[in-house]
Design a protein around this motif. Structure first.
Motif, PDB file in Angstrom:
ATOM      1  N   HIS A 112      -5.533 -18.564 -80.337  1.00 51.88           N
ATOM      2  CA  HIS A 112      -5.728 -20.130 -80.276  1.00 51.88           C
ATOM      3  C   HIS A 112      -4.796 -20.974 -80.879  1.00 51.88           C
ATOM      4  N   ILE A 113      -3.547 -20.509 -80.956  1.00 49.98           N
ATOM      5  CA  ILE A 113      -2.173 -21.445 -81.176  1.00 49.98           C
ATOM      6  C   ILE A 113      -1.294 -21.452 -80.206  1.00 49.98           C
ATOM      7  N   LEU A 114      -0.909 -22.484 -79.809  1.00 44.24           N
ATOM      8  CA  LEU A 114       0.206 -22.873 -78.782  1.00 44.24           C
ATOM      9  C   LEU A 114       1.484 -23.184 -79.355  1.00 44.24           C
ATOM     10  N   PRO A 115       2.480 -22.872 -78.664  1.00 46.27           N
ATOM     11  CA  PRO A 115       3.593 -23.577 -79.237  1.00 46.27           C
ATOM     12  C   PRO A 115       3.968 -25.179 -78.989  1.00 46.27           C
ATOM     13  N   GLY A 116       4.251 -25.781 -79.754  1.00 47.48           N
ATOM     14  CA  GLY A 116       4.592 -27.140 -79.556  1.00 47.48           C
ATOM     15  C   GLY A 116       3.302 -28.165 -79.549  1.00 47.48           C
ATOM     16  N   ALA A 134      -3.780 -24.579 -64.869  1.00 45.94           N
ATOM     17  CA  ALA A 134      -2.427 -24.546 -65.701  1.00 45.94           C
ATOM     18  C   ALA A 134      -2.638 -23.470 -66.494  1.00 45.94           C
ATOM     19  N   VAL A 135      -1.527 -22.587 -66.724  1.00 44.63           N
ATOM     20  CA  VAL A 135      -1.570 -21.460 -67.739  1.00 44.63           C
ATOM     21  C   VAL A 135      -0.831 -21.795 -68.930  1.00 44.63           C
ATOM     22  N   GLY A 142      -0.187 -13.865 -75.292  1.00 43.77           N
ATOM     23  CA  GLY A 142      -1.204 -13.966 -74.274  1.00 43.77           C
ATOM     24  C   GLY A 142      -1.082 -15.529 -73.609  1.00 43.77           C
ATOM     25  N   THR A 143      -2.146 -15.484 -72.622  1.00 46.34           N
ATOM     26  CA  THR A 143      -2.051 -16.833 -71.882  1.00 46.34           C
ATOM     27  C   THR A 143      -3.589 -17.363 -71.864  1.00 46.34           C
ATOM     28  N   LEU A 144      -3.957 -18.495 -71.894  1.00 46.84           N
ATOM     29  CA  LEU A 144      -5.236 -19.165 -71.450  1.00 46.84           C
ATOM     30  C   LEU A 144      -4.920 -19.960 -70.284  1.00 46.84           C
ATOM     31  N   THR A 145      -5.997 -20.060 -69.390  1.00 47.67           N
ATOM     32  CA  THR A 145      -6.082 -20.808 -68.232  1.00 47.67           C
ATOM     33  C   THR A 145      -6.984 -22.192 -68.136  1.00 47.67           C
ATOM     34  N   ASP A 157     -10.118 -17.543 -71.418  1.00 44.89           N
ATOM     35  CA  ASP A 157      -9.324 -16.578 -71.829  1.00 44.89           C
ATOM     36  C   ASP A 157      -9.116 -15.571 -70.828  1.00 44.89           C
ATOM     37  N   GLY A 158      -8.182 -14.354 -71.380  1.00 43.69           N
ATOM     38  CA  GLY A 158      -8.097 -13.133 -70.406  1.00 43.69           C
ATOM     39  C   GLY A 158      -9.292 -12.484 -70.021  1.00 43.69           C
TER      40      GLY A 158
END
Lengths: 190, 485
Positions: A112-116, A134-135, A142-145, A157-158
């Motif tokens: 649940h935490i993204l960089p920036g 957008a990924v 991991g990634t979220l879409t 989520d994945g």
């Protein structure tokens, strides 16, 4: 034919110029919003902004991430509300809070935490430029879409869980908070 | 007509260029960008400095880990020796140690107390006659077991200048075991106990390995904090060390059974939010483990190893390896050597013996093991926080900070337990690499958006306190635009 070509080309050139100028103005506007947001945020951190009695904050603390959210950042934190945690299988949160489940809890929380600092508008723009999706990379690796559903932005989520972004762009000294209605689980493949 | 159209297009571009250059300076990667940086007052210089910092910082960081590793490996290569234990009547064979004696020349005699494994209470004494004048190097090891005395002797008749690649045989009198010692360097220390425990110290490599022939268990521990190779914070309190298999046997036994191996203590108050006592359980820690005790039965109910050691001494099964995924930092942090082969799988790094395939160490990456309440491995014994974060996280009297892939950890000095995740870090970007999936959205911190905003000619993305310039056409990281310090 020869007579009409010059004005047409000139018009095209000026149209392109006007487009660039308009885009630049939009960027300037966004930038000024950012400056205003920084002023408004003051010294308040993400950790200070979160309700200490909320499930998300308790879970973050159990994973040792409360210090992270009080640190320099910046991070974009996607915060599921308490109702979102209530939608989890019964006992999931209690189980995560146990010491032996800390690794699993950490994986969930860092998903649940993204960089920036990623504002909702930034995600929207990335969706538009990415042909409808957008990924987004998470700090958990991991990634979220992100996609649009109506006028809302939905994060998937994945494992296919979908979270709709509700209250967005709570700007703080060390990042931004978006509220969602579902807990986003890390992919089991990694 | 074509000429007119071209002329019109050129005119439009000529008119638009000053506008682009005037828009805050981030108009283009080429001249526009440079102009803008000049406008910022030393912007170009700043950028160059940023690039330098990035390059240097990154290299510094990696070298401080990788370099440290390489340094260790250099010691191994130069001063290592392999000890092979060949148990009679069996084909079990294990490379037990690579030994560096470099730092111990001033201590010709070393006495090691066996940590009371119940059946083998003999004192192990190792002495070495450093007889370099005659080109002789002798290691004499005695084991005064409770049944019979054994003497294990290592004769190393090497001469000056030709001390590489020598194989020395060690014969244990009174026993049929033969231990071959391959001397690949100059120095070593070897401790051998009786017929049950084989113990080798490898100081140069910063670790201690134990071999228990009876239980077929091998485990390694990082050395550096405590005495006797115990995990940090434990030896200081006089606790012993214990192999994982032994610790697991305590489940279902009274706490006193575990306390024989070392004093058990409640966790410090600062960790009460991690392992809290309640009406059903209470916790004690010592010997590298945390024990959960059932209050009703007063028996050990659960065991938490405070360092990763689940598979040590076992062959690494393919099911532990994920062939489809490997972190980007993996090869830089864990380069293979002729002796140690590193594999990654599902959040763990496995250090295996290249020859035997046995797991020598299990290093959990962030979120799989490192986390609050875990012991920070002693191999992270030096300050290695990335430069961009050093102004935020400096060691103090109570805590020290260490970077490991994924995070900067705050470590409690008294216990060596990780008390907080100070900052989360990504795997990092580098100039020249394609922009990874997941960075399509603009994410520059608000305070820097007025300077670094996306244009048709240049994108900007934030990562680990760096703002990178991205070529929108190629989607390649083209430069470090700014370092946030």
């Amino acid at each position: 034919m020869r007579k009409s070509a010059f004005p047409l080309a000139l018009a095209l050139g000026f149209t392109a110029l006007a487009g660039c100028t308009g885009q630049n103005q939009a960027h300037k506007d966004e930038a000024s919003k950012g400056s205003e947001a920084v002023k408004q945020a003051g010294d308040k951190t993400i950790a200070a902004d979160l309700d200490p009695n909320s499930s998300f904050f308790k879970a973050a603390k159990a994973a040792g991430l409360d210090a992270t959210l009080a640190g320099p950042g910046p991070y974009t934190v996607i915060v599921p509300d308490d109702a979102a945690f209530g939608k989890l299988p019964q006992g999931s949160l209690d189980s995560w809070m146990k010491p032996e489940s800390r690794a699993e809890l950490t994986r969930v929380m860092t998903n649940h935490i993204l960089p920036g600092t990623v504002l909702a508008a930034d995600i929207g723009k990335a969706i538009d430029e990415g042909k409808g999706k957008a990924v987004l990379a998470t700090m958990g690796g991991g990634t979220l879409t992100a996609t649009r559903e109506g006028d809302k932005i939905v994060l998937t989520d994945g494992d296919g869980h979908k979270a709709t972004m509700a209250n967005t762009d709570e700007t703080l000294a060390n990042g931004v908070v978006h509220r969602v209605d579902t807990v986003l689980m890390p992919s089991k493949k990694a | 007509m074509m000429k007119w159209m071209l002329a019109a297009g050129a005119a439009a571009l000529a008119i638009s260029s000053p506008v682009l250059a005037d828009k805050g300076g981030r108009g283009g990667q080429g001249q526009g960008s440079q102009q803008a940086q000049s406008d910022r007052g030393g912007g170009q210089k700043q950028q160059q400095q940023a690039r330098g910092n990035r390059g240097g910082g990154d290299r510094q960081v990696r070298m401080s880990r990788g370099g440290g590793d390489r340094q260790v490996r250099a010691q191994r290569g130069g001063g290592d020796r392999q000890v092979r234990a060949n148990r009679s009547g069996g084909d079990r064979q294990v490379r037990a140690a690579r030994v560096d004696r470099g730092s111990d020349r001033a201590r010709p005699t070393r006495v090691v107390q066996d940590d009371n494994r119940g059946r083998n209470r003999g004192e192990i004494r190792t002495s070495r006659n450093d007889n370099r004048g005659r080109g002789n190097d002798r290691v004499r090891t005695e084991n005064r077991g409770n049944d019979r005395a054994r003497i294990a002797r290592v004769e190393d008749n090497r001469g000056r200048g030709r001390d590489n690649g020598r194989i020395t045989q060690l014969d244990r009198r009174g026993d049929r075991d033969v231990i071959n010692v391959r001397d690949r360097g100059r120095d070593r220390i070897a401790d051998f106990s009786g017929d049950r425990v084989f113990k080798v110290r490898d100081f140069g490599n910063g670790r201690v390995r134990f071999r228990d022939f009876d239980r077929d268990e091998l485990f390694g521990r990082r050395l550096g904090y405590g005495v006797g190779g115990c995990p940090p914070g434990l030896a200081k309190k006089g606790n012993g060390c214990m192999p994982p298999g032994q610790a697991a046997k305590f489940i279902g036994q009274p706490l006193i059974a575990a306390s024989r191996f070392g004093a058990l203590e409640p966790l410090p108050r600062s960790f009460n939010n991690l392992f809290w006592d309640n009406d059903d359980y209470y916790y004690r820690y010592g010997g590298g483990y945390l024990y959960r005790v059932d209050r009703d039965r007063d028996l050990i109910d659960g065991l938490f190893p405070l360092f990763g050691a689940a598979l040590i001494g076992q062959p690494l099964g393919q099911r532990y390896i994920n062939p489809y995924y490997q972190p980007s930092y993996f090869n830089a942090f864990y380069p293979n050597s002729p002796y140690d082969c590193y594999r990654y799988g599902y959040g763990y790094v496995y250090e295996t013996d290249c020859m035997t395939g046995l797991v020598e160490d299990v290093i959990p990456t962030y979120d799989r093991g490192y986390g609050i309440g875990q012991i920070m491995p002693a191999s992270y014994s030096y300050y290695n926080v990335p430069y961009a974060y050093r102004s935020y996280f400096a060691d103090d009297d109570d805590y020290y900070y260490r970077y490991a892939p994924g995070a900067i950890y705050r470590v409690d000095r008294d216990t060596a337990l990780i008390s907080a995740v100070a900052a989360l870090l990504t795997g990092g970007l580098s100039v020249g690499q394609p922009l990874p999936v997941g960075y399509s959205a603009y994410n520059v911190p608000l305070a820097y958006r007025s300077t670094y905003y996306d244009t048709p000619d240049m994108w900007y993305r934030y990562d680990n306190n760096y703002i990178y310039g991205i070529n929108p056409r190629t989607r390649v990281v083209s430069n470090v635009a700014y370092v946030i310090v």
